[in-house]
Design an enzyme around this catalytic site. Sequence first.
Site, PDB file in Angstrom:
ATOM      1  N   ASP A  55       0.550  -1.117   0.133  1.00 55.63           N
ATOM      2  CA  ASP A  55       0.312  -0.210   0.494  1.00 55.63           C
ATOM      3  C   ASP A  55       0.903   1.437   0.340  1.00 55.63           C
ATOM      4  OD1 ASP A  55       0.565   0.997   2.893  1.00 55.63           O
ATOM      5  OD2 ASP A  55      -0.392  -1.074   3.388  1.00 55.63           O
ATOM      6  N   TRP A 200      25.194 -10.157  39.270  1.00 47.93           N
ATOM      7  CA  TRP A 200      26.057 -10.395  40.209  1.00 47.93           C
ATOM      8  C   TRP A 200      26.059 -11.487  40.655  1.00 47.93           C
ATOM      9  CZ3 TRP A 200      26.427 -11.246  45.175  1.00 47.93           C
ATOM     10  CH2 TRP A 200      28.495 -11.656  45.473  1.00 47.93           C
ATOM     11  N   ASP A 367      44.948 -11.582  45.887  1.00 50.23           N
ATOM     12  CA  ASP A 367      43.467 -10.950  44.860  1.00 50.23           C
ATOM     13  C   ASP A 367      42.878  -9.932  46.384  1.00 50.23           C
ATOM     14  OD1 ASP A 367      41.205 -10.284  44.423  1.00 50.23           O
ATOM     15  OD2 ASP A 367      40.948 -12.176  43.381  1.00 50.23           O
ATOM     16  N   ASP A 368      43.769  -8.557  46.325  1.00 50.58           N
ATOM     17  CA  ASP A 368      43.322  -7.522  46.533  1.00 50.58           C
ATOM     18  C   ASP A 368      43.608  -7.632  47.992  1.00 50.58           C
ATOM     19  OD1 ASP A 368      41.733  -4.898  47.059  1.00 50.58           O
ATOM     20  OD2 ASP A 368      39.793  -5.802  46.964  1.00 50.58           O
ATOM     21  N   ARG A 444      30.571   0.227  45.517  1.00 51.85           N
ATOM     22  CA  ARG A 444      31.825  -0.414  46.401  1.00 51.85           C
ATOM     23  C   ARG A 444      33.088   1.686  46.603  1.00 51.85           C
ATOM     24  NH1 ARG A 444      36.229  -4.821  45.604  1.00 51.85           N
ATOM     25  NH2 ARG A 444      35.616  -5.892  47.367  1.00 51.85           N
ATOM     26  N   LYS A 477      45.322 -10.788  37.785  1.00 55.23           N
ATOM     27  CA  LYS A 477      43.959 -10.829  37.539  1.00 55.23           C
ATOM     28  C   LYS A 477      43.698  -9.162  37.414  1.00 55.23           C
ATOM     29  CE  LYS A 477      39.481 -12.106  40.037  1.00 55.23           C
ATOM     30  NZ  LYS A 477      39.502 -12.783  42.100  1.00 55.23           N
ATOM     31  N   TRP A 478      42.798  -8.734  36.495  1.00 54.91           N
ATOM     32  CA  TRP A 478      42.774  -7.793  35.998  1.00 54.91           C
ATOM     33  C   TRP A 478      40.895  -7.411  36.279  1.00 54.91           C
ATOM     34  CZ3 TRP A 478      45.501  -3.936  33.406  1.00 54.91           C
ATOM     35  CH2 TRP A 478      44.776  -2.604  32.496  1.00 54.91           C
ATOM     36  N   ASP A 479      40.550  -6.693  37.504  1.00 56.92           N
ATOM     37  CA  ASP A 479      39.457  -6.150  37.817  1.00 56.92           C
ATOM     38  C   ASP A 479      38.920  -5.380  37.650  1.00 56.92           C
ATOM     39  OD1 ASP A 479      37.287  -7.548  39.486  1.00 56.92           O
ATOM     40  OD2 ASP A 479      38.146  -7.901  41.397  1.00 56.92           O
ATOM     41  N   CYS A 527      38.178 -10.325  34.949  1.00 61.33           N
ATOM     42  CA  CYS A 527      37.648  -9.848  35.946  1.00 61.33           C
ATOM     43  C   CYS A 527      36.798  -8.914  36.071  1.00 61.33           C
ATOM     44  CB  CYS A 527      38.116 -10.433  37.845  1.00 61.33           C
ATOM     45  SG  CYS A 527      36.827  -9.938  39.167  1.00 61.33           S
ATOM     46  N   ASP A 549      31.229 -13.984  40.534  1.00 59.64           N
ATOM     47  CA  ASP A 549      31.679 -14.651  41.748  1.00 59.64           C
ATOM     48  C   ASP A 549      30.692 -15.507  42.797  1.00 59.64           C
ATOM     49  OD1 ASP A 549      33.493 -12.484  42.569  1.00 59.64           O
ATOM     50  OD2 ASP A 549      32.640 -10.769  42.619  1.00 59.64           O
TER      51      ASP A 549
END
Length: 726
Positions: A55, A200, A367-368, A444, A477-479, A527, A549
């Site tokens: 149409d 998460w 880690d951290d 955080r 470890k790249w967060d 990560c 996690d």
Amino acid sequence: MPITFHSEKKIFKLDTSTSSYIFKIGEGGYVMGLYWGEKLDEADVDYLTVREGHDSNVPLSASVPDWRFSPDTMQAEYPAYGTGDFRLPAVMIKNAAGNCVTDCRYGGHRISRGKKPIPGIPSTYASDDEAETLELFCRDVTGAEFTLVYTVFEDFPVMTRHAVVKNGSDTPIWVEKAASMCVDFTHPAGFELLHLWGCWARERRVERRPLGHGITKISSGRGASGHYHNPFAALVLPGTDEEHGDAYGFNLVYSGNFAIEAEVDAFGLTRVVCGINEDGFSWKLAPGEKFYTPEVVMTYSNSGLGGMSRAQHRFYRRHLLEKKWLASPRPVVVNNWEATYFDFDADKLVDIARDAGALGFDMLVVDDGWFGKRNDDSCSLGDWVVNEEKLPGGMGKLAERIGEFGMGLGLWFEPEMASRDSDLYRAHPDWCIHTEGRDMSIARRQYVLDLSREDVCDYIVDALTSVLSSADIKYVKWDFNRKLTEYSSAVLPADRQGELFHRYILGLYSVVGRIKERFPDVLLEGCASGGGRYDPAMLALFPQYWTSDDTDPIERLYIQYGTSMAYPACTMSCHVSASPNHQTGRKTPFSTRCDVAAAGVFGYELDPRALSEREREETKRRVAEYKARRHIVTDGDLYRLIPPDGDECAWMYVTKDKSEALFTYVRIKTMIAPVAFVRLRGLDPDRTYVDGDGRRYLGSTLMRAGLNLTGGRRDAESVTVYFKAE
Ligand code: GLA
């Protein structure tokens, strides 16, 4: 030749190992799709063009005299905004006059062997004898130029597509949308969409639903590909299952805001458009400048979802992941996060490493908590200086002490962040992404650094370089633990603020690239609060990724199942953790935690000193077994036998030569008097396989009659069987 051009009919035929993708140049220079699916033996399928009288609401094209043709119903390869196609556009360019009317017509093409990298963006790679590339040159009367790039891989049912926009005019233009690809399907049956949603600790849940009329959009606007949606989707025909039926996979090789959009129009045609999310996006191109989109990996299988996933896994191992880390076995790590959280000092770490070394582990990942004054998550991100109170002598001393037990040292960083309480933020508040005059959202207790800035990128590279060169650090470890808000950059001019998200991602790729260049022997694990940025571009840089996690093995069944739709096991970092689990409180048997973690890149996330004597013995055996058999998982083919939709779950990996297989069955919820026969797949029907008890089976029997797993297994109990062909 996988790419052929039939000059008379102006038809391009792109043949992968088992599929064909066909399109043509129509009248008026329109680039029109014809077919994508199981391999065809001929190219002339022009009759598949949709041409129907409509149409007056459907606009006709002034350059095509055929009254049945309309841009609004044609199968477009790269539909433009505002010139008669009202469906989802792939490209929208704002010109100097301020309007977004865009057109995209054929102007020539080039076919060449191999595949070129995309400047600044990770992409798949191929040598000249593995792939062929078609560049289709298109243009608009405004001077905007578009190159549609198609690469066809000869040994895989896979092709990739991306686009390049060039400003060929002498005034600035703005790219408001530039998708990587568009496909218009003609299947009248109607597709179902399978995609991976989550949050998460609950990443990549599989959802499958019919595509109804209208637009469906799977996307992220968070500045990262994200937990909530993954840049992967598959279109499947109704009835497609693990081993049968058509499945079309789309996976965007990109880590920022993305969109996979599907539109079913009034005529039942389905369009898929995939690329950078246009929301909040605008990219200014000065005369002569180019904009490169990321690429989409397009996988076709006529052997169901299992066929699609296996093809994509093999393809990623061959054409995406870094060869170096595929060939050399990765370290089996103990990560101290769930073992100690922030509560550690050098002596405690050394004790853990002593134990771990004796059990066969290769690496301790700290880690951290090792830098600045970080004893909880409120401070110090950005201050990448070793806390000598906790770790006297710095990383050099720690590496030396744990090295005595044969353990390497790995370190956690969150390089893209600054804590509100950090020397970095106090010195450079404008380095964090913020909008003048507005409060900054905080998550955080940290802010996101503006990686669109060169000075910020240089700072990150220098800070990491100084720590990584201070000791023999073998693993990072790249967060990345929060998403972007109040998006504007202190340095971009007003008419370039829409570039921030993409510039951030380009900055990230360049920073990671520079670190990799300086430290080529450091293994990087990605990560983002677990698997919040698990995408193919990240995997090109980070050979393995912290899957989630959530380390509860039952939750991991769903997460690893969903992840496996698109990504191979050699990218999935999976750790055995304590019971009750720290995220869910669920108690599970030790052996199940081991079985589930062994379905990926195996490691531990607990304090080995807390293991019972029996668990220590089992750990020794498990680590040794994993090292001996990991090739089956990380380089083998995955068969998902029972999805975790009910009370049980099973899968198996088979080596390419079918000489070894590893089968795992998990009873999620116990049942009285269960009878369970599970048919295996992927074996050689004519070979005899022997299990760990010496029982011999013919491959065909295992696949037709199955294994007998009848027996009273309790909640969360599992069994793994290793098969070796005679
Ligand atoms: C995030 C990661 C975890 C751990 C912590 C450390 O949550 O996903 O694995 O590294 O940060 O703070």
